[in-house]
Design a protein around this motif. Structure first.
Motif, PDB file in Angstrom:
ATOM      1  N   ASP A  61       0.867  -1.172   0.000  1.00 10.38           N
ATOM      2  CA  ASP A  61       0.000   0.000   0.000  1.00 10.38           C
ATOM      3  C   ASP A  61       0.908   1.227   0.000  1.00 10.38           C
ATOM      4  OD1 ASP A  61      -1.387   2.289   1.008  1.00 10.38           O
ATOM      5  OD2 ASP A  61      -2.956   0.969   1.780  1.00 10.38           O
ATOM      6  N   GLU A  62       0.854   1.989  -1.077  1.00 10.48           N
ATOM      7  CA  GLU A  62       1.760   3.108  -1.286  1.00 10.48           C
ATOM      8  C   GLU A  62       1.667   4.160  -0.167  1.00 10.48           C
ATOM      9  OE1 GLU A  62       3.039   5.490  -5.256  1.00 10.48           O
ATOM     10  OE2 GLU A  62       0.917   5.398  -4.784  1.00 10.48           O
ATOM     11  N   HIS A  63       0.441   4.411   0.302  1.00  9.38           N
ATOM     12  CA  HIS A  63       0.243   5.433   1.336  1.00  9.38           C
ATOM     13  C   HIS A  63       0.877   5.028   2.652  1.00  9.38           C
ATOM     14  CE1 HIS A  63      -3.029   7.656  -0.933  1.00  9.38           C
ATOM     15  NE2 HIS A  63      -2.762   6.600  -1.671  1.00  9.38           N
ATOM     16  N   MET A  84      11.517  -2.568 -10.950  1.00 13.77           N
ATOM     17  CA  MET A  84      10.398  -2.251 -11.837  1.00 13.77           C
ATOM     18  C   MET A  84       9.183  -1.979 -10.961  1.00 13.77           C
ATOM     19  SD  MET A  84       8.745  -4.468 -14.941  1.00 13.77           S
ATOM     20  CE  MET A  84       8.124  -5.793 -13.925  1.00 13.77           C
ATOM     21  N   HIS A  85       8.540  -0.854 -11.211  1.00 12.21           N
ATOM     22  CA  HIS A  85       7.397  -0.453 -10.391  1.00 12.21           C
ATOM     23  C   HIS A  85       6.118  -0.478 -11.220  1.00 12.21           C
ATOM     24  CE1 HIS A  85       5.705   1.960  -6.982  1.00 12.21           C
ATOM     25  NE2 HIS A  85       4.792   2.175  -7.917  1.00 12.21           N
ATOM     26  N   LEU A  86       5.082  -1.101 -10.674  1.00 15.15           N
ATOM     27  CA  LEU A  86       3.772  -1.106 -11.338  1.00 15.15           C
ATOM     28  C   LEU A  86       2.732  -0.534 -10.390  1.00 15.15           C
ATOM     29  CD1 LEU A  86       5.227  -3.696 -12.794  1.00 15.15           C
ATOM     30  CD2 LEU A  86       2.900  -4.310 -13.326  1.00 15.15           C
ATOM     31  N   HIS A  87       1.868   0.349 -10.890  1.00 16.18           N
ATOM     32  CA  HIS A  87       0.750   0.859 -10.097  1.00 16.18           C
ATOM     33  C   HIS A  87      -0.427  -0.081 -10.337  1.00 16.18           C
ATOM     34  CE1 HIS A  87       3.340   4.296 -10.013  1.00 16.18           C
ATOM     35  NE2 HIS A  87       3.233   4.470 -11.313  1.00 16.18           N
ATOM     36  N   LEU A  88      -0.892  -0.765  -9.291  1.00 15.24           N
ATOM     37  CA  LEU A  88      -1.940  -1.778  -9.456  1.00 15.24           C
ATOM     38  C   LEU A  88      -3.335  -1.169  -9.410  1.00 15.24           C
ATOM     39  CD1 LEU A  88      -0.432  -4.572  -7.181  1.00 15.24           C
ATOM     40  CD2 LEU A  88      -0.257  -4.390  -9.670  1.00 15.24           C
ATOM     41  N   ASP A  92      -2.439   0.500  -4.338  1.00 16.76           N
ATOM     42  CA  ASP A  92      -1.502  -0.626  -4.298  1.00 16.76           C
ATOM     43  C   ASP A  92      -0.490  -0.587  -5.432  1.00 16.76           C
ATOM     44  OD1 ASP A  92      -2.678  -1.708  -2.018  1.00 16.76           O
ATOM     45  OD2 ASP A  92      -4.175  -2.779  -3.210  1.00 16.76           O
ATOM     46  N   CYS A  93       0.728  -0.937  -5.068  1.00 20.81           N
ATOM     47  CA  CYS A  93       1.815  -0.976  -6.039  1.00 20.81           C
ATOM     48  C   CYS A  93       2.510  -2.333  -5.952  1.00 20.81           C
ATOM     49  CB  CYS A  93       2.866   0.086  -5.718  1.00 20.81           C
ATOM     50  SG  CYS A  93       2.195   1.741  -5.731  1.00 20.81           S
ATOM     51  N   MET A  94       3.146  -2.699  -7.046  1.00 22.54           N
ATOM     52  CA  MET A  94       3.958  -3.901  -7.056  1.00 22.54           C
ATOM     53  C   MET A  94       5.355  -3.531  -7.519  1.00 22.54           C
ATOM     54  SD  MET A  94       3.561  -7.328  -9.353  1.00 22.54           S
ATOM     55  CE  MET A  94       4.939  -7.092 -10.466  1.00 22.54           C
TER      56      MET A  94
HETATM   57 NI    NI Z   1       2.808   3.024  -7.635  1.00 23.96          NI
END
Ligand code: NI
Length: 131
Positions: A61-63, A84-88, A92-94
């Motif tokens: 959880d990015e926050h 490598m960053h993905l915005h889910l 949420d991020c991966m």
């Molecule tokens: Ni993100």
């Protein structure tokens, strides 16, 4: 192969889930599944001085987790090769973090990552041993 027979206790639900999976996928050898699962478990948790390459897969959880998550990555900057960053979704991020270091260092990094508040999952995949 030199084998040893073990007797283990498992929750009924887990055994049912396993049996269903084996049936659906026409897998007959339960021992093979345990061998793979144990190998993965030891790879993720065993600590030694072997230099390895791997990927740490983190969902967070990015926050909640961002600050600690970045601080820890800076602390391990010489072990991290690429990220490598993905915005889910909105929160949420991966991240797939490519890492190189001793197995002990990477197991510790993965353990610290998984303890950060807001981190939902952190798994270390050991991809290659440097010999
Ligand atoms: Ni993100």
């Amino acid at each position: 192969m030199n084998v040893e027979k073990l007797s283990v206790s498992l929750p009924k639900e887990l055994v049912q889930e396993l049996n269903k999976f084996m049936e659906e996928n026409a897998i007959g050898d339960r021992s093979k599944i345990f061998q793979i699962a144990l190998r993965n478990f030891l790879d993720e948790n065993e600590k030694d001085d072997t230099v390895v390459y791997g990927i740490i897969n983190v969902v967070y959880d990015e926050h909640e987790a961002s600050r600690m998550f970045l601080e820890l990555q800076h602390e391990y900057l010489d072990r991290i090769i690429s990220t490598m960053h993905l915005h889910l979704n909105e929160r949420d991020c991966m991240e797939a973090i490519a890492v190189r270091g001793t197995r002990s260092e990477l197991v510790n990094l993965n353990s610290k990552l998984s303890q950060i508040r807001g981190v939902k999952k952190s798994r270390l995949l050991i991809s290659y041993e440097v010999r």
